[in-house]
Design a protein around this motif. Sequence first.
Motif, PDB file in Angstrom:
ATOM      1  N   SER A 102      42.759  42.762  38.454  1.00  0.00           N
ATOM      2  CA  SER A 102      41.521  42.212  37.889  1.00  0.00           C
ATOM      3  C   SER A 102      40.296  42.709  38.646  1.00  0.00           C
ATOM      4  O   SER A 102      39.213  42.829  38.067  1.00  0.00           O
ATOM      5  CB  SER A 102      41.568  40.685  37.883  1.00  0.00           C
ATOM      6  N   GLN A 103      40.436  43.020  39.916  1.00  0.00           N
ATOM      7  CA  GLN A 103      39.308  43.519  40.704  1.00  0.00           C
ATOM      8  C   GLN A 103      38.943  44.954  40.343  1.00  0.00           C
ATOM      9  O   GLN A 103      37.875  45.437  40.739  1.00  0.00           O
ATOM     10  CB  GLN A 103      39.630  43.417  42.196  1.00  0.00           C
ATOM     11  N   ARG A 104      39.812  45.633  39.594  1.00  0.00           N
ATOM     12  CA  ARG A 104      39.540  47.008  39.220  1.00  0.00           C
ATOM     13  C   ARG A 104      38.384  47.124  38.215  1.00  0.00           C
ATOM     14  O   ARG A 104      37.800  48.195  38.063  1.00  0.00           O
ATOM     15  CB  ARG A 104      40.807  47.660  38.629  1.00  0.00           C
ATOM     16  N   ILE A 105      38.054  46.050  37.519  1.00  0.00           N
ATOM     17  CA  ILE A 105      36.930  46.071  36.583  1.00  0.00           C
ATOM     18  C   ILE A 105      35.663  45.784  37.371  1.00  0.00           C
ATOM     19  O   ILE A 105      35.311  44.639  37.624  1.00  0.00           O
ATOM     20  CB  ILE A 105      37.124  45.042  35.453  1.00  0.00           C
ATOM     21  N   HIS A 106      34.996  46.850  37.806  1.00  0.00           N
ATOM     22  CA  HIS A 106      33.828  46.708  38.674  1.00  0.00           C
ATOM     23  C   HIS A 106      32.732  47.655  38.215  1.00  0.00           C
ATOM     24  O   HIS A 106      33.004  48.810  37.861  1.00  0.00           O
ATOM     25  CB  HIS A 106      34.210  47.015  40.130  1.00  0.00           C
TER      26      HIS A 106
ATOM     27  N   ARG B 149      32.757  51.670  44.093  1.00  0.00           N
ATOM     28  CA  ARG B 149      33.809  50.669  44.240  1.00  0.00           C
ATOM     29  C   ARG B 149      35.033  51.045  43.404  1.00  0.00           C
ATOM     30  O   ARG B 149      36.174  50.871  43.843  1.00  0.00           O
ATOM     31  CB  ARG B 149      33.276  49.305  43.819  1.00  0.00           C
ATOM     32  N   VAL B 150      34.805  51.553  42.208  1.00  0.00           N
ATOM     33  CA  VAL B 150      35.903  52.000  41.343  1.00  0.00           C
ATOM     34  C   VAL B 150      36.704  53.093  42.046  1.00  0.00           C
ATOM     35  O   VAL B 150      37.939  53.071  42.066  1.00  0.00           O
ATOM     36  CB  VAL B 150      35.356  52.502  39.995  1.00  0.00           C
ATOM     37  N   THR B 151      36.014  54.051  42.644  1.00  0.00           N
ATOM     38  CA  THR B 151      36.686  55.143  43.341  1.00  0.00           C
ATOM     39  C   THR B 151      37.506  54.633  44.514  1.00  0.00           C
ATOM     40  O   THR B 151      38.656  55.054  44.726  1.00  0.00           O
ATOM     41  CB  THR B 151      35.647  56.175  43.840  1.00  0.00           C
ATOM     42  N   LYS B 152      36.930  53.703  45.272  1.00  0.00           N
ATOM     43  CA  LYS B 152      37.626  53.148  46.432  1.00  0.00           C
ATOM     44  C   LYS B 152      38.873  52.378  46.029  1.00  0.00           C
ATOM     45  O   LYS B 152      39.949  52.538  46.616  1.00  0.00           O
ATOM     46  CB  LYS B 152      36.677  52.248  47.218  1.00  0.00           C
ATOM     47  N   LEU B 153      38.747  51.546  44.992  1.00  0.00           N
ATOM     48  CA  LEU B 153      39.892  50.751  44.543  1.00  0.00           C
ATOM     49  C   LEU B 153      40.976  51.615  43.922  1.00  0.00           C
ATOM     50  O   LEU B 153      42.172  51.293  44.014  1.00  0.00           O
ATOM     51  CB  LEU B 153      39.431  49.690  43.545  1.00  0.00           C
ATOM     52  N   ALA B 154      40.591  52.724  43.283  1.00  0.00           N
ATOM     53  CA  ALA B 154      41.585  53.635  42.711  1.00  0.00           C
ATOM     54  C   ALA B 154      42.478  54.219  43.797  1.00  0.00           C
ATOM     55  O   ALA B 154      43.654  54.524  43.555  1.00  0.00           O
ATOM     56  CB  ALA B 154      40.891  54.753  41.943  1.00  0.00           C
ATOM     57  N   GLU B 155      41.921  54.350  45.003  1.00  0.00           N
ATOM     58  CA  GLU B 155      42.697  54.852  46.140  1.00  0.00           C
ATOM     59  C   GLU B 155      43.487  53.742  46.825  1.00  0.00           C
ATOM     60  O   GLU B 155      44.629  53.940  47.222  1.00  0.00           O
ATOM     61  CB  GLU B 155      41.757  55.521  47.152  1.00  0.00           C
TER      62      GLU B 155
END
Length: 350
Positions: A104-108, A113-119
Motif C-alpha cells: 500500500s505504501q507503493r502508491i506515492h 519515493r517511488v524509485t526508492k520503494l521499488a528498490e
Amino acid sequence: MTVVSPESPVSPMLAKAVAAVPEPDSLPGGLQYEPKWDGFRAIIYADGSDVQIGSRGSKMLTRYFPEVVAQIADQVTVPCVLDGELIVRTGERGSERLDWEALSQRIHPAASRVTKLAEQTPASFVAFDLLAEAGESLLDAPLADRRARLEKLMAPLRAPLHLSQTTGDVVTARRWLEEFEGAGLDGVVAKGLDSPYTPNKRTMLKIKHHRTADVVALGYRIHKSGRGVGSILVGLYHEGTLLGVGGVSAFSDARRLELIDELDDVVERDEHGEPLTGEGERNRFSSNKDVSFVRLRPERVLEVQYDQMEGMRFRHTAQFARWRPDRDPESCTYDQLEVPVAWDLNDVLL
C-alpha cells in the motif's frame, strides 16, 4: 470483437462472496479453484515494448511499479493483456508471506519515493488470466481455453513474474483455504471452466477467511475523550447513491490520533478552512448523545470486517482492517457483500 488495450481498457471480472468452497458441479462444465491473492488487482497491457498497468478502476498504476514494468518489457515478447495481482513479499525463505502494508505504501506521489520503494520493497506480478494475445481478444473464450494459453505464455517467464496455481479438486481447494492463510493469502476463488471473461460482473465466487467489505469513509466522530477519532462513518453505493451503512470504531489511543492526520486531506471545509460538520441519525439509544460528525469528501476507501447485515446497514459496529488506496469509491457497492442463503426459521426452531 471487443478491443482490449490501454486506450480501450477492460474492467476486471469480479467475485461475489460465498460462505464455503463450492462443489465442482455447482456450475455446468465444472469449476477451477485458485488461491485468492491479497494484493492490487492489475490488468497488464504489453505490446512487446510498451507496458501499461491498469488498476481495478482502470486507473493507471504504471508509474508506481517501474521494476514490474521493466521485467514485463524484458520477458513478455508476445503482445498480450494479462489479468493478475501485484504483490509484495516479505520474510525469509521458508517463511515468506504477503506484505500488504509495504504494498500500500507503493502508491506515492513523489517520483523519488517511488524509485526508492521499488528498490526496497520490489513487487511481483501473479498472472491468473489471459484476456488477449497477439491482437486476438479472448474475452469470449471459455476459461479452460484462456488458462491453457496463459500457461503456455507464462512457461518461459521467471520471477518476479509468476503463474497462479489452480486445481479442479475441491478437497485441495478447501485445504488451500486453511493452509495458505499462513502465507498471508486471502482465501480461495472458484471460476467456471466454461465461463467467458465478464468485465465488471461478479461471476466468480470468493471464499475468504473473514467477512469483509470495502466501504467509503463519509465522516468521523471525535472520541468521547475529546482527542482523536472515536468512530468513522462509512457508506456503500446503491444505484449511484452513497448510503450510510454504519460505523467503524474500537481504535487504540494512539490510533485515534493517527487517524486525525490520515483523514485531514479529505475533510470538507468552509470558505474559511474550518471543518464542516453534519448531524447523525438518532435512535432510542443515542437520544442524549452528541451524534454530530466531521464531514469527509467520499474519496477514501477502507476495508472493514463485519458480522452481518440488517437491512441496508451493518447490524453491529464494524472493525477497521486497512486502507484500500487501490479502490475507487464508486466501486464500493452492496453487491460485494455476502448474501446468506435463505433459510426458513421453522426449520431452525424446535
